[in-house]
Write an enzyme that holds these catalytic residues in place. Structure first.
Site: not given
Ligand code: NAX
Length: 328
Positions: A11, A17, A98, A105, A131, A159, A162, A187
C-alpha cells in the site's frame, strides 16, 4: 559497512505509505546507523503513483537509503524481506457486510502471507496495519506455516499512543512520564485502553484520576473512536499518526522496551489472560532481543475483565468467520 535491511511496504502509494516511507528512509524505523532498502508493493493501477513517491525519496538523497524496488507481485516484493509493513488493505465500502470485507482482505493477506512464507528472509518480522488488522494478521500468519507465528503482529500502537496522550491531558503529566498503559483486544471500537496498571509520574494512574465516570464515559470512548473523530475533522483518516505508530512498533520490537515499562501490540495469544490461543490480540508486551513477550501476572479487575472479554469475543467471531470462508 552493514548489509542493508530489506523493508517491504504494501500500500506504498496510499496516504499512510506517504507518511511512512520517508521516515523509514531517514532511519527512524530501525535506527540511525542501519541502511535500508525499500521494496514497495502496490496494485497495478497504483504503480505509477508509487514511482512518483520513489522519485521524491530519491530527491531526499537519504544517506541510509540503499535502493528502492517497486512491484505489483508479492513474490517479488517480499523476496528477502526482513521487515514487512502490511499497510494496503481493502477498505469497507457502503453496503459491504463484514463477511464481504473479510473475504476481500483474505484475498490480499492470504497470498501475501504465502509470499512471505516462500520468499522472505529467515528473520522476517511482520506488522499488519491494514484493517481489520488483527484478523488480517491472523490470515497472513496462517498462510505462512514455515514462519514462527510470533513474527506476525498487528498494530495497536496508535491506540496506545492516543491513550497516553488523553491521559496526559487529563492529569497534566507529560507523556514522557506515563508508563505501563495497555490496549487489550481488537484494533476496533471494542478495544480496551486500561489505566489500572498505568503510572503517571510514578503514581498509579487510575488512583490519580480517581474518576470512574470519566474512565467509562470519556476516556475509553475517546480513544476507541478517535479514528472516526480524525476523519470528521480532517476529512481523511489518520495517516501521519498511523505511520508514526508503525515506526514506534517496529523500533520497539527491534530495540526493546525501556526497563520497567511496556507497550501494546497485537501478538499471537498463548492463552494468557484467558485470551484463546492463536488469536492475534493486543496485550501489554515487553520487547527484548527482537522478541515481544506478554507481560504476565497482572491483576485484572471486574471492570477490565468485562471489557477485555467483549473485545476478545469480537476477535473470536472474526476468526470463526474467516475459518468459515476457508481463509485460515
Ligand atoms: P489508502 O487507501 O490511502 O492506501 C491504501 C493503499 O493500499 C492504496 O494505495 C492501495 O492501492 C493499496 N493496496 C490495496 N490493495 C493492495 C494490495 N493487494 N497490495 C498492495 N497494495 C494494495 O489507505 P491508508 O489511509 O494508507 O490506510 C491503509 C490501511 O491502514 C487501511 O486499511 C486503514 O484502515 C488502516 N489503518 C489502520 C490503523 C491501525 O491503527 N491499525 C490506523 C490507521 C488506518 O486507519
Amino acid at each position: 559497512t552493514r548489509t542493508p535491511v530489506n523493508v517491504t511496504v504494501t500500500g506504498a502509494a496510499g496516504q499512510i505509505g506517504y507518511a511512512l516511507l520517508f521516515r523509514i528512509a531517514s532511519g527512524h524505523l530501525l535506527g540511525p546507523d542501519v541502511p535500508v532498502k525499500l521494496r514497495l508493493l502496490e496494485i497495478t493501477p497504483a504503480l505509477k503513483a508509487a514511482e512518483g513517491t520513489a522519485m521524491e525519496l530519491d530527491d531526499c538523497a537519504f544517506p541510509l537509503l540503499k535502493g528502492i524496488d517497486i512491484s505489483d507481485d508479492p513474490n517479488v516484493a517480499f523476496d528477502g524481506a526482513n521487515v514487512g509493513l502490511l499497510v494496503g488493505a481493502r477498505p469497507r465500502t457502503a453496503g459491504m457486510e463484514r463477511g464481504d470485507l473479510l473475504e476481500a482482505n483474505g484475498g490480499i493477506f492470504g497470498p501475501q502471507g504465502k509470499a512471505i512464507n516462500d520468499h522472505a528472509a529467515d528473520d522476517i518480522r511482520v506488522l499488519v496495519v491494514g484493517n481489520p488488522a488483527n484478523t488480517n494478521a491472523l490470515i497472513a500468519q496462517s498462510s505462512a506455516p514455515d514462519v514462527p507465528a510470533d513474527r506476525f503482529t498487528a498494530m495497536t500502537r496508535l491506540d496506545h499512543n492516543r491513550a497516553i496522550s488523553q491521559l496526559s491531558k487529563k492529569t497534566g503529566v507529560p507523556v514522557s512520564e506515563i508508563r505501563r498503559l495497555t490496549i487489550w483486544g481488537n484494533h476496533s471500537a471494542t478495544q480496551y485502553p486500561d489505566i489500572f496498571h498505568a503510572e503517571v509520574a510514578g503514581k498509579n494512574a487510575a488512583e490519580t484520576v480517581n474518576d470512574e465516570k470519566w474512565l467509562a464515559e470519556e476516556f475509553i470512548p475517546t480513544v476507541a473512536k478517535r479514528g472516526a473523530a480524525i476523519i470528521a475533522a480532517r476529512g481523511a483518516s489518520s495517516a501521519a499518526s498511523a505511520a508514526n505508530a508503525a515506526i514506534d512498533h517496529v523500533f520497539t520490537w527491534t530495540n526493546g522496551t525501556a526497563e520497567g515499562d511496556w507497550t501494546s501490540a497485537g501478538v499471537v495469544s498463548d492463552g494468557s489472560y484467558g485470551v484463546p490461543e492463536g488469536l492475534i490480540s493486543s496485550f501489554p508486551v515487553t520487547a527484548k532481543d527482537g522478541r515481544f513477550e506478554i507481560v504476565q501476572g497482572l491483576d485484572v479487575n471486574e471492570f477490565s475483565r468485562a471489557r477485555i472479554d467483549a473485545s476478545v469475543a469480537e476477535l473470536e467471531e472474526e476468526r470463526e468467520a474467516v475459518r468459515g470462508l476457508g481463509l485460515i
